[in-house]
Design a protein around this motif. Structure first.
Motif, PDB file in Angstrom:
ATOM      1  N   ASP A  18       0.821  -1.208   0.000  1.00 19.92           N
ATOM      2  CA  ASP A  18       0.000   0.000   0.000  1.00 19.92           C
ATOM      3  C   ASP A  18       0.862   1.269   0.000  1.00 19.92           C
ATOM      4  O   ASP A  18       2.075   1.213   0.078  1.00 19.92           O
ATOM      5  CB  ASP A  18      -0.954  -0.002   1.192  1.00 19.92           C
ATOM      6  CG  ASP A  18      -0.219  -0.114   2.517  1.00 19.92           C
ATOM      7  OD1 ASP A  18       1.015  -0.045   2.532  1.00 19.92           O
ATOM      8  OD2 ASP A  18      -0.891  -0.261   3.547  1.00 19.92           O
ATOM      9  N   ARG A  19       0.196   2.382  -0.071  1.00 21.48           N
ATOM     10  CA  ARG A  19       0.830   3.700  -0.156  1.00 21.48           C
ATOM     11  C   ARG A  19       1.717   4.011   1.057  1.00 21.48           C
ATOM     12  O   ARG A  19       2.670   4.784   0.958  1.00 21.48           O
ATOM     13  CB  ARG A  19      -0.262   4.756  -0.310  1.00 21.48           C
ATOM     14  CG  ARG A  19       0.238   6.137  -0.539  1.00 21.48           C
ATOM     15  CD  ARG A  19      -0.930   7.104  -0.749  1.00 21.48           C
ATOM     16  NE  ARG A  19      -0.454   8.419  -1.018  1.00 21.48           N
ATOM     17  CZ  ARG A  19      -0.062   8.860  -2.202  1.00 21.48           C
ATOM     18  NH1 ARG A  19      -0.119   8.061  -3.253  1.00 21.48           N
ATOM     19  NH2 ARG A  19       0.382  10.089  -2.354  1.00 21.48           N
ATOM     20  N   GLU A  48       5.186   6.281   1.603  1.00 15.52           N
ATOM     21  CA  GLU A  48       5.230   7.414   2.533  1.00 15.52           C
ATOM     22  C   GLU A  48       6.374   7.267   3.522  1.00 15.52           C
ATOM     23  O   GLU A  48       7.006   8.242   3.904  1.00 15.52           O
ATOM     24  CB  GLU A  48       3.901   7.560   3.280  1.00 15.52           C
ATOM     25  CG  GLU A  48       2.766   8.060   2.423  1.00 15.52           C
ATOM     26  CD  GLU A  48       2.993   9.469   1.884  1.00 15.52           C
ATOM     27  OE1 GLU A  48       3.691  10.275   2.529  1.00 15.52           O
ATOM     28  OE2 GLU A  48       2.460   9.766   0.799  1.00 15.52           O
ATOM     29  N   VAL A  51       4.742  10.443  -3.879  1.00 18.62           N
ATOM     30  CA  VAL A  51       4.444   9.016  -3.848  1.00 18.62           C
ATOM     31  C   VAL A  51       3.327   8.708  -4.834  1.00 18.62           C
ATOM     32  O   VAL A  51       2.287   9.360  -4.846  1.00 18.62           O
ATOM     33  CB  VAL A  51       4.029   8.574  -2.432  1.00 18.62           C
ATOM     34  CG1 VAL A  51       3.663   7.100  -2.412  1.00 18.62           C
ATOM     35  CG2 VAL A  51       5.135   8.869  -1.441  1.00 18.62           C
ATOM     36  N   THR A  52       3.571   7.698  -5.675  1.00 15.70           N
ATOM     37  CA  THR A  52       2.584   7.222  -6.636  1.00 15.70           C
ATOM     38  C   THR A  52       2.503   5.710  -6.525  1.00 15.70           C
ATOM     39  O   THR A  52       3.535   5.036  -6.420  1.00 15.70           O
ATOM     40  CB  THR A  52       3.006   7.589  -8.082  1.00 15.70           C
ATOM     41  OG1 THR A  52       3.260   8.977  -8.148  1.00 15.70           O
ATOM     42  CG2 THR A  52       1.951   7.213  -9.081  1.00 15.70           C
ATOM     43  N   VAL A  53       1.300   5.180  -6.519  1.00 15.47           N
ATOM     44  CA  VAL A  53       1.133   3.720  -6.511  1.00 15.47           C
ATOM     45  C   VAL A  53       1.130   3.251  -7.955  1.00 15.47           C
ATOM     46  O   VAL A  53       0.272   3.639  -8.748  1.00 15.47           O
ATOM     47  CB  VAL A  53      -0.170   3.313  -5.794  1.00 15.47           C
ATOM     48  CG1 VAL A  53      -0.360   1.806  -5.865  1.00 15.47           C
ATOM     49  CG2 VAL A  53      -0.156   3.793  -4.355  1.00 15.47           C
TER      50      VAL A  53
END
Length: 143
Positions: free
Chosen positions: A99-100, A104, A115-117
């Motif tokens: 996950d994000r 982070e 931040v990019t998923v």
């Protein structure tokens, strides 16, 4: 001729003093050993990271790797980005697995980045970092 009772005592004293001193010195170091880098996963979930320098400034990937490892992140690879990525202005943090929050955590350690998923099951790591010109390594001061 037999030696007096005090002659043996006098010769043994330096040896006993050395033994006592060695025992005293061995017991003085009660401080725990300090790690050069934090142990990955000791401060939460283990996060595996690759760091790629997307600028023309040399040494950024190595500096970012040291910063991330001190923060307890597991950097499994560092190097240069493909030539197409050279000259990036800003740092991009791409979450490949999970996950994000993993991205982070990397962003907090570096102090910069967006931040990019971008999930990618073919990569065997959690986060890819593409360092841009906005990354400025912190200088280490040693006592």
């Amino acid at each position: 001729m037999a030696a007096g009772p005090r002659d043996g005592e006098l010769l043994e004293r330096p040896g006993l003093a050395l033994i006592a001193l060695a025992g005293l010195l061995a017991g003085c170091d009660s401080a725990p050993a300090r790690q050069a880098y934090a142990i990955p996963g000791a401060q939460g979930e283990r996060v595996t990271v690759e760091v790629l320098n997307a600028t023309d400034r040399g040494g950024l990937a190595r500096a970012a790797t040291a910063t991330l490892r001190r923060a307890g992140l597991d950097v499994v690879y560092f190097g240069n980005a493909a030539p197409a990525g050279a000259g990036a202005d800003s740092t991009r943090i791409l979450v490949r697995r999970g996950d994000r929050d993993r991205g982070e955590r990397v962003r907090r350690a570096l102090g910069v980045g967006v931040v990019t998923v971008q999930l990618d099951s073919t990569r065997l790591l959690d986060v890819s970092v593409l360092l841009g010109a906005d990354f400025s390594p912190r200088l280490e001061v040693h006592p």
